[in-house]
Scaffold this motif. Structure first.
Motif, PDB file in Angstrom:
ATOM      1  N   PRO A  57      56.145  51.880  40.336  1.00 47.29           N
ATOM      2  CA  PRO A  57      54.841  51.214  40.441  1.00 47.29           C
ATOM      3  C   PRO A  57      54.408  50.905  41.917  1.00 47.29           C
ATOM      4  O   PRO A  57      53.341  51.288  42.469  1.00 47.29           O
ATOM      5  N   ASP A  58      55.599  50.248  42.581  1.00 47.56           N
ATOM      6  CA  ASP A  58      54.945  49.587  43.800  1.00 47.56           C
ATOM      7  C   ASP A  58      55.142  50.727  44.831  1.00 47.56           C
ATOM      8  O   ASP A  58      54.146  50.737  45.737  1.00 47.56           O
ATOM      9  N   GLU A  61      51.970  53.292  44.373  1.00 49.08           N
ATOM     10  CA  GLU A  61      50.577  52.898  44.767  1.00 49.08           C
ATOM     11  C   GLU A  61      50.543  53.092  46.432  1.00 49.08           C
ATOM     12  O   GLU A  61      49.221  53.696  46.788  1.00 49.08           O
ATOM     13  N   GLU A  62      51.483  53.285  47.291  1.00 52.43           N
ATOM     14  CA  GLU A  62      51.621  53.904  48.414  1.00 52.43           C
ATOM     15  C   GLU A  62      51.080  55.266  48.858  1.00 52.43           C
ATOM     16  O   GLU A  62      50.787  55.533  49.736  1.00 52.43           O
TER      17      GLU A  62
END
Length: 471
Positions: A57-58, A61-62
């Motif tokens: 997820p992290d 997001e980018e």
């Protein structure tokens, strides 16, 4: 007799995760002829979306989508490629003309309205999917309600009733069984359509509410408060008796049951997630807002429109009546002919948000022949199926199609080049007499050959002035 257009019968859906870029291009080839560079670009963009969903997820997001600019004349397949891609991915899709934000006197909605409209499209999509899930149950519930109206349930006799002298009537169970048998007979008749013309009285919801005005610089649909949802709560949900035929009542009750069974809060949440993760916006006529200002005239600043569009493409949060929607991962596909301006005339910030540029080629005569025959729902297949409904068997020879393609190419060269759309005009002209007389030619087999095409078009194409108006 039902006649299906070629390629419109439901096929087995391929799992999106399993589609490679090569397979995505192959799927697009079924509907759009040529333009391989554009197909490759959108196939990679779609595959990157699938890859992103598998990331942590992290990191996901980018990863921002690589937006695309399609450069090419009108009628070569820019919109169709984007539309077919969205359909393949089951993504909310919306086409918007960038030039409309520069129109004189344009006092309508701001640039953010494209996101609000996309959310509405997504809600309709998700709602339709949920309707399919609950349709069987809604139909059963509506059937039970309709049977209750046709044959009201018999209430069991009460103890102490004067008719029974204080004793429960003997045979009351038998009456229930009899009512049950009658109900099943009615159910059978209802399903067979034997009761369709019988009149029944049902309670319907009143839709008229007291009228009042809201003065706002935004439309009602753009306000934070959903007035339409508030009205029933303010004034109560009133019903009135209405007489209608059984089949009409059945349809109305099915709709009511569907509304009850669908959780609109869940639909809204799913729709917003779908917009944020897989929405596609097609910005057409982007070349019309490129270039420097002329310094005079009442038009809205083109550069100003670009600066309005920039934050949405860049990634921002838009307030809709269903909640906040982030645009960071919406895929934007821009398109334009760029006859006068060029992509480098866009403001640098906006150029940077469209890293992929693909050029679409003008259509050749060979492309026109392929467009007439190859796509799943090509023009020749459509006209053949349409006239088959009248009992007319239509057949096109190869020479006839070559002649149509030649005429289309010549008219495009001699007048305005409108690409494949010219084929629609010419085919309508070729089949004008047959379409008009089709009901009187039932059972006939008609062959369209090159001579017939020349006969129908020769005079018009010969007269350049006339062809500008008719073709």
């Amino acid at each position: 007799m039902a006649i299906y257009l070629p390629g419109t019968v439901d096929e087995e859906q391929i799992a999106l995760d399993e589609l490679t870029p090569r397979e995505i291009v192959a799927e697009l080839d079924k509907h759009v002829v040529g333009q391989n560079a554009a197909k490759r670009a959108v196939a990679i963009a779609l595959r990157n979306r699938m890859r992103r969903q598998k990331l942590a997820p992290d990191l996901a997001e980018e990863v921002i989508p690589k937006n695309i600019i399609m450069i090419g004349p009108t009628g070569v397949g820019k919109t169709e490629i984007a539309r077919r891609l969205a359909k393949l991915a089951n993504s909310p899709f919306m086409k918007v003309e960038a030039s409309k934000f520069t129109e004189v006197g344009y006092v309508g909605r701001d640039v953010e309205s494209m996101i609000r409209d996309l959310v509405e499209i997504a809600i309709d999509m998700v709602r339709e999917e949920k309707l399919e899930d609950v349709s069987d149950k809604a139909e059963l519930n509506a059937e039970e309600r309709l049977l209750d109206i046709l044959l009201p349930p018999v209430s069991p006799p009460r103890s102490g009733d004067s008719a029974s002298g204080g004793v429960v009537l003997e045979g009351s169970t038998g009456l229930t069984e009899s009512a049950s048998r009658t109900r099943e007979k009615l159910r059978q008749q209802l399903r067979e359509g034997k009761l369709d013309d019988r009149m029944v009285e049902i309670d319907v919801r009143e839709r008229n509410f007291p009228s009042f005005e809201i003065i706002s610089n935004q439309g009602v649909e753009e306000m934070d408060v959903n007035i339409k949802d508030m009205l029933p709560n303010i004034f109560g949900q009133r019903t009135k008796k209405r007489k209608m035929k059984v089949n009409e009542a059945f349809e109305y009750l099915i709709q009511e049951e569907e509304q009850r069974l669908i959780d609109m809060d869940q639909v809204t949440r799913t729709a917003i997630d779908r917009v944020q993760d897989s929405g596609i916006i097609f910005l057409d006529e982007i070349d019309k807002i490129a270039g420097r200002e002329s310094g005079h005239g009442p038009d809205v600043s083109r550069e100003g429109v670009q600066r309005d569009i920039l934050p949405i493409v860049e990634g921002t949060t838009v307030n809709t009546r269903y909640g906040m929607v982030r645009t960071d991962h919406i895929l934007f596909i821009a398109a334009g002919a760029f006859h006068v301006s060029k992509p480098s005339d866009l403001i640098p910030e906006l150029q940077g948000r469209f890293p992929i540029r693909v050029e679409l080629q003008s259509l050749t005569m060979d492309d026109f022949i392929r467009i007439l025959t190859e796509p799943k729902s090509s023009l020749t297949k459509q006209y053949t199926a349409l006239l088959e409904t009248e009992g007319v068997k239509l057949e096109f020879t190869r020479e006839a199609l070559e002649e149509v393609a030649r005429f289309a190419f010549r008219v495009n060269e001699g007048t305005e080049n409108i690409g494949a759309r010219r084929l629609h005009t010419i085919m309508e002209r070729v089949l004008d007499e047959i379409s008009f007389e089709a009901p009187e030619k039932k059972g006939e087999q008609i062959k369209i050959d090159a001579d017939y095409v020349r006969h129908m078009l020769a005079d018009i194409v010969k007269d350049q002035d006339l062809s500008r108006y008719i073709l």
